[in-house]
Design an enzyme around this catalytic site. Structure first.
Site: not given
Length: 313
Positions: A11, A91-92, A116, A201, A250
């Site tokens: 993102q 991440s994503l 998510r 996170h 995560q």
């Protein structure tokens, strides 16, 4: 055959017009995009190609838009005979990596990241959570400051280890405000709040992770066909059970991308290829090791340039 790794952006790499050049050129891409619109029950392609930017930037739209773009490009690369020896995502982007490794289908991944994104948006009321990028300060110094702020009762934690001298922190809006002040006093070159909708996170995402686990349990996850470097551990994994566990962790754990890139670079690769919109990760690779060859594939021209290099003797 050249030895390459694919890395997939997260993102922040979204932008109006993303993927449109591929859509205009390939009929099978048009079919995939139409299917994604129907699957997610939103006009995702309109947000991607026309915006408005603030609609595309919403977490629940940006995440499937990035995954769709990366997965389309991955498919085109594989059609041309390109196979990565290892993959990772920021991440994503880990979901795009898992699609590339055939551990999760693109349809399932699209639905997962839409959910998510929504759960991440809902986890903390708007304005109550934040993130900030910290430049020019080591992890130990940043951790000392975040601990000091936590001792005062506010949540602030390291969220992303991106590359040397670039770390992102996440937490309550007040916690970030206090940390930014103290980090500047400690000698950070810059400490600046990011334009994000929540404290990603960080431990504030644990409620979202618990809800997300219920969704993840409905999806078929297979063993990965190539090693996938996990954000949580910066270690290569293939086992389906471990993939499941780490996708839940995560959401509230730091992204260890700096370590991931160091380990990939040590694998004697011919190139690290950023697959998807933007060039953020290519920049991080160069900061970890300037000698590593990088490509960023985000349109047909950059795809063809990469293919030409890949097929050279």
């Amino acid at each position: 055959m050249k030895k390459i790794a694919f890395v997939f952006p997260g993102q922040g790499s979204q932008g109006v017009g993303m993927g449109k050049a591929f859509y205009d050129q390939y009929e099978d891409v048009q079919a995939q995009v139409k299917k994604a619109d129907e699957l997610l029950d939103i006009p995702l392609s309109t947000y991607m190609f026309e915006g408005p930017e603030d609609t595309l930037t919403k977490t629940e739209h940006a995440q499937p838009a990035l995954l769709l773009t990366s997965s389309i490009i991955t498919g085109l690369l594989k059609e041309r005979g390109v196979q990565p020896q290892m993959v990772a995502g920021h991440s994503l982007g880990e979901y795009s990596a898992l699609v590339a490794a055939n551990a999760i289908s693109m349809d399932d991944a699209l639905k997962l990241v839409q959910t998510r994104g929504r759960l991440m948006e809902e986890a903390v009321p708007s304005g109550e959570g934040s993130m900030a990028a910290v430049l020019g300060l080591d992890g130990e110094s940043i951790e000392a400051v975040t601990q000091h702020v936590r001792d005062s009762g506010e949540v602030v934690e390291i969220a992303n280890y991106n590359c040397p001298g670039q770390i992102v922190i996440s937490g309550s809006a007040k916690g970030i405000e206090l940390a930014v002040e103290q980090l500047k006093e400690k000698g950070a070159k810059r400490a600046m709040p990011l334009n994000v909708s929540g404290p990603f996170h960080s431990s504030l995402m644990k409620p979202a992770s618990e809800k997300f686990q219920q969704t993840l349990e409905t999806v078929s996850i297979l063993d990965a066909e190539v090693p996938v470097y996990a954000n949580v551990t910066a270690e290569p994994i293939r086992d389906q059970t471990r993939i499941f566990e780490l996708l839940i962790e995560q959401l509230y754990s730091p992204v260890r991308f700096h370590e991931t890139l160091e380990k990939m670079v040590s694998e004697d690769l011919d190139a690290i290829v950023e697959v998807g919109n933007g060039k953020v990760l290519s920049g991080l690779v160069r900061k970890v090791n300037r000698r590593t060859k990088t490509f960023a594939i985000q349109d047909p021209e950059s795809l063809e340039a990469f293919i030409e290099w890949y097929k050279e003797d």
